[in-house]
Design a protein around this motif. Structure first.
Motif, short mmCIF file in Angstrom:
data_model
loop_
_atom_site.label_atom_id
_atom_site.label_comp_id
_atom_site.label_asym_id
_atom_site.label_seq_id
_atom_site.Cartn_x
_atom_site.Cartn_y
_atom_site.Cartn_z
N TYR A 126 0.83 -1.21 0.00
CA TYR A 126 0.00 0.00 0.00
C TYR A 126 0.86 1.26 0.00
CZ TYR A 126 -3.19 -3.57 1.65
OH TYR A 126 -3.89 -4.71 1.77
N ASP A 127 2.15 1.08 -0.23
CA ASP A 127 3.10 2.19 -0.14
C ASP A 127 3.17 2.78 1.25
OD1 ASP A 127 4.10 2.04 -2.62
OD2 ASP A 127 2.91 3.67 -3.47
N LYS A 128 2.82 1.98 2.22
CA LYS A 128 2.96 2.42 3.61
C LYS A 128 4.39 2.14 4.05
CE LYS A 128 1.78 3.34 7.98
NZ LYS A 128 3.14 3.66 8.40
N THR A 129 5.00 3.11 4.69
CA THR A 129 6.35 2.92 5.21
C THR A 129 6.31 2.06 6.47
OG1 THR A 129 6.96 5.06 4.34
CG2 THR A 129 8.43 4.10 5.97
N ARG A 132 12.43 2.68 8.36
CA ARG A 132 13.28 3.64 7.66
C ARG A 132 14.73 3.29 7.88
NH1 ARG A 132 9.39 7.33 9.79
NH2 ARG A 132 8.02 8.03 8.12
N ILE A 159 9.19 1.49 12.72
CA ILE A 159 7.95 2.23 12.88
C ILE A 159 7.03 1.39 13.73
CG2 ILE A 159 5.92 3.05 11.63
CD1 ILE A 159 7.82 4.07 9.51
N ARG A 160 6.46 2.03 14.67
CA ARG A 160 5.65 1.35 15.66
C ARG A 160 4.62 0.42 15.02
NH1 ARG A 160 3.16 4.52 20.69
NH2 ARG A 160 2.30 2.74 21.80
N GLY A 161 4.57 -0.79 15.55
CA GLY A 161 3.55 -1.72 15.08
C GLY A 161 3.96 -2.53 13.86
N TYR A 162 5.15 -2.27 13.31
CA TYR A 162 5.60 -3.03 12.15
C TYR A 162 6.83 -3.86 12.53
CZ TYR A 162 2.25 -0.30 9.58
OH TYR A 162 1.08 0.26 9.14
#
Ligand SMILES: Nc1ncnc2c1ncn2[C@@H]1O[C@H](COP(=O)(O)OP(=O)(O)OP(=O)(O)O)[C@@H](O)[C@H]1O
Ligand SMILES: [Mg+2]
Lengths: 516, 248
Positions: A126-129, A132, A159-162
């Motif tokens: 979904y192009d969600k980062t 990083r 990133i939180r939750g990933y």
């Protein structure tokens, strides 16, 4: 569960291809590339570096940020408008840690790096980062192709939750053997590459004398070192950026004078005449500024000596001192930039450069080994100090303590000149104990001098209509508390002297018996 | 710490669009911000490209033992996190009803979040239900988008009456309407805009215009400020709304 960001240092960028490999579930996309400058700051004498700290600024697009690397695991940052000069210019919450380290010293730029940061985002479909990645290349400003030698930083920012991409990156990093989380000291490596030496200056006498050295040669080494110290502090003294340049400048001058007067017979009197008179002149010329510096450095403690209601009344005194210091310094600068100082340093250098043959009548100690002379001189100075101090009691006049202070100082200089000839573990405690006595005697005299001088300042201010009665009263009260302080020091003298005189046997053993 | 619920009995009035953009602005201004997507449709989650799924569904969310903390996802923007929607939320009322204090649970489970975040925005589904009673109790203010039509006005009145009736039990909740999807070319909109200001002193001076740009959020899947010009009317409107929210 919060995921921690990870930091690694890579020797080269070979591993990046593997790290940035795409998978079915996600891929990496370069999000940005930026280049900025990083400037490392430290005091002239590398106080931060010695304390294993670093302060640097980075010019980002939107702002300049200041960083404080407190230890390898903790770096703080804050926005900053102008380069910091004193500890007081640093962000407030850094000051409790950094003020004690830097004290009155100013910061100067030591090294500048070009920093290039590539940001990669790890995206899902979904192009969600989801993660990083920052890759940072460093290059010493102005140097070309040294890049390869400097480590590359890799920062992984979850990133939180990933969790999944994070765990996968961890696995990749582990596979590549990049398990060193602890960043190597980048600054150290950069300094080395740039051909710079941290700790290239210290106010301490760092000499390495050998016992067999002739006394004249040894003294030449010491005088050379001291001339260098004067030279190193010259620009900072003239610029007056912080008070410590002048302080060290004066210490070097005083040590030189002490060497000439304490180690007699190393050179012919006519050889050293110029140095003696000119160093006396230098001491005189520099002392008004130093005195003003001292009052300003002590101002906070002065203020605290007064009852709270009176403290604000002291403010005009501070303004007066500040102006007074500026005037003194301007005059000093004028003197130091004049011919007389130049001639002194030139003659000094000439003396160091050419060794003239002199008869042993003129310089009886010149060809005696330095250890023998050092033993003799130190033992003699210690004995005098012991003898003179022993007879001081509560009824002795203040002058007796002032004279004792001078004797203690002489002994201190001798110990410092020649400490490399002795076992460090034996000489260090002697210096430490002597220093306790010196501090006591120093404070005793300083309190008196300052109490008097503050009254003189008060008179001056009154004549210039620069003090109202409240200020004069506050200054009077301050003088009184300083005299109380002096009395306090007097009451502590016996105990301090006792600490020194307890070392008598050690002095004897170290310096007397060997010379026998 | 403030909890703002984007709430309306009516659907399609701009709750989600406002929740997303206000939360974004809050985060942009440095506040640690959470957006909780309480609508089973998951529109907010969609705008932030986050999968509208919670492992364990609504029971997991309502559990008093497991913290909500673990369910939070970071957005692509600094300071902004999201608590995603889940399809099972459409039966939240059923689950709430089975609890001992069915109307106070949300406030309770949110407590730990109030320590971590300075601003929490709730994107609510349109209805009056047990969930909305929970929201009234948990939130500090209801931000109610109102399209300037006579029908919307009636629903606003309905909401006010409901809160007045419940009065005591709802505590301090403030109802703060703002105009949404305002078409200034339409006389009616203009009239209502002016007329209502005097009736509701709490109404925001700022309003959100009807703008194609805002509609495009669905295609861009991002807050409008992320892709629109900084000086475009919609960006400006949300900024004014945010400023006003912050100032009182
Ligand atoms: N100011 C606006 N101008 C134009 N279109 C808008 C505006 N605000 C929202 N829209 C569009 O209107 C539709 C409904 O908006 P939104 O989803 O924000 O409303 P909602 O109240 O959350 O709806 P629901 O009750 O279904 O959750 C969306 O397609 C959205 O893109
Ligand atoms: Mg919605």
């Amino acid at each position: 569960m919060k995921l921690a960001s990870l930091h690694y240092q890579l020797a080269d960028d070979k591993a990046l291809e593997i790290l940035l490999e795409n998978s079915d579930a996600f891929w990496f996309e370069q999000a940005s590339e930026s280049v900025h400058q990083r400037r490392y700051y430290d005091s002239f004498d590398w106080r931060l570096y010695q304390a294993k700290q670093a302060v640097y600024s980075e010019d980002k697009v939107a702002e300049t940020r200041l960083y404080w690397q407190q230890n390898p695991a903790a770096t703080h940052s804050a926005s900053s408008q102008i380069p910091p000069v004193f500890a007081e210019d640093l962000p407030h919450d850094w000051q409790s840690a950094l003020k004690p380290i830097l004290a009155m010293r100013s910061l100067e730029e030591k090294l500048s790096l070009d920093v290039r940061v590539l940001q990669y985002n790890c995206l899902n479909r979904y192009d969600k980062t989801m993660l990083r990645l920052y890759i940072t290349y460093y290059q010493i400003e102005g140097e070309i192709s040294l890049e390869d030698n400097l480590p590359i930083s890799l920062d992984i920012e979850p990133i939180r939750g990933y969790h999944k991409p994070y765990e996968l990156m961890q696995a990749r990093v582990e596979e590549l053997g990049l398990d060193t989380q602890k960043p190597k000291n980048l600054l150290k490596r950069c300094l080395k590459l740039a051909g710079l030496k941290a700790n290239d200056y210290s106010a301490k006498l760092r000499l390495d004398l050998t016992p067999e050295l002739n006394t004249d040669s040894a003294c030449r080494v010491i005088l050379g070192h001291l001339a260098n110290s004067l030279n190193r502090n010259y620009a900072g003294t003239c610029a007056g950026i912080d008070s410590e340049y002048l302080h060290d400048f004066r210490v070097a001058g005083r040590r030189s004078r002490a060497l000439l007067s304490q180690v007699k017979g190393a050179f012919a009197p006519e050889q050293m005449g110029f140095l003696k008179t000119e160093l006396a002149w230098l001491s005189q010329t520099t002392s008004p500024t130093r005195d003003a510096d001292v009052y300003l450095l002590k101002f906070e403690t002065y203020r605290e000596r007064l009852p709270e209601a009176m403290q604000a009344d002291l403010e005009p005194f501070k303004q007066f001192l500040t102006q007074h210091q500026q005037i003194c310094h301007a005059m000093l600068k004028n003197e130091l930039e004049g011919k007389r100082y130049q001639a002194l340093m030139q003659d000094w250098q000439d003396f160091l450069d050419k060794e003239t043959v002199i008869s042993s009548d003129d310089a009886p100690n010149a060809k005696i080994d330095i250890l023998t002379v050092a033993n003799r001189r130190i033992w003699k100075a210690a004995q005098r100090l012991l003898k003179t101090g022993k007879v001081i009691d509560d009824d002795s006049p203040a002058e007796a303590l002032h004279d004792l202070r001078k004797l203690a100082k002489k002994l201190r200089y001798l110990l410092e000149f020649f400490q490399s000839l002795y076992d460090k573990t034996e000489i260090k405690p002697l210096i430490k104990n002597l220093k306790i006595l010196q501090d006591n005697l120093g404070d005793f005299q300083d309190f008196e001098v300052q109490a008097e001088q503050i009254q003189a300042f008060a008179e001056q201010m009154q004549n210039q209509y620069r003090a109202n009665s409240a200020t004069l009263m506050a200054m009077g009260a301050l003088s009184a508390t300083l005299l109380d302080g002096q009395a306090q020091k007097r009451s502590e003298f016996a105990a301090c002297f006792q600490i020194f005189s307890a070392d008598k046997a050690l002095y004897k053993q170290l310096f007397k018996e060997e010379s026998a | 710490m403030s909890i703002y619920a984007l709430y309306s009995i009516k659907g399609g009035v701009g709750k989600t669009a406002s929740a997303v953009n206000l939360a974004y602005l809050s985060a942009l201004n440095g506040y640690s911000t959470l957006l909780w997507d309480l609508d089973p449709q998951g529109a907010s989650s969609y705008y932030f490209r986050v999968k509208p799924k919670i492992k364990g569904g609504r029971e997991r969310v309502l559990s008093k033992k497991k913290p909500l903390d673990d369910l939070i996802k970071g957005s692509d923007f600094p300071n902004l996190d999201l608590l995603p929607a889940d399809f099972s939320y459409r039966h939240l009322d059923v689950s709430l009803n089975e609890k001992r204090h069915p109307t106070r649970l949300l406030k309770k489970i949110m407590r730990p979040l109030t320590e971590e975040y300075e601003h929490i925005f709730l994107d609510c589904p349109p209805s009056i239900s047990i969930l909305s009673e929970n929201i009234f109790r948990a939130a500090d203010a209801l931000l109610v988008p109102v399209i300037p039509t006579t029908l919307s006005l009636r629903t606003l009145k309905q909401l006010n009456d409901f809160c007045d009736d419940e009065g005591e039990s709802l505590g301090q909740i403030r109802i703060r309407p703002f105009f949404s999807m305002v078409d200034q070319r339409r006389q009616l909109h203009k009239q209502i805009l002016l007329g209502l200001r005097s009736q509701y002193p709490d109404i925001f001076a700022a309003f959100v215009p009807y703008a194609a740009e805002i509609e495009r959020m669905g295609i861009q899947r991002a807050p409008v400020m992320d892709y629109a010009d900084a000086d475009s009317p919609s960006v400006q409107a949300y900024q004014r709304l945010w400023q006003e929210l912050l100032s009182n």
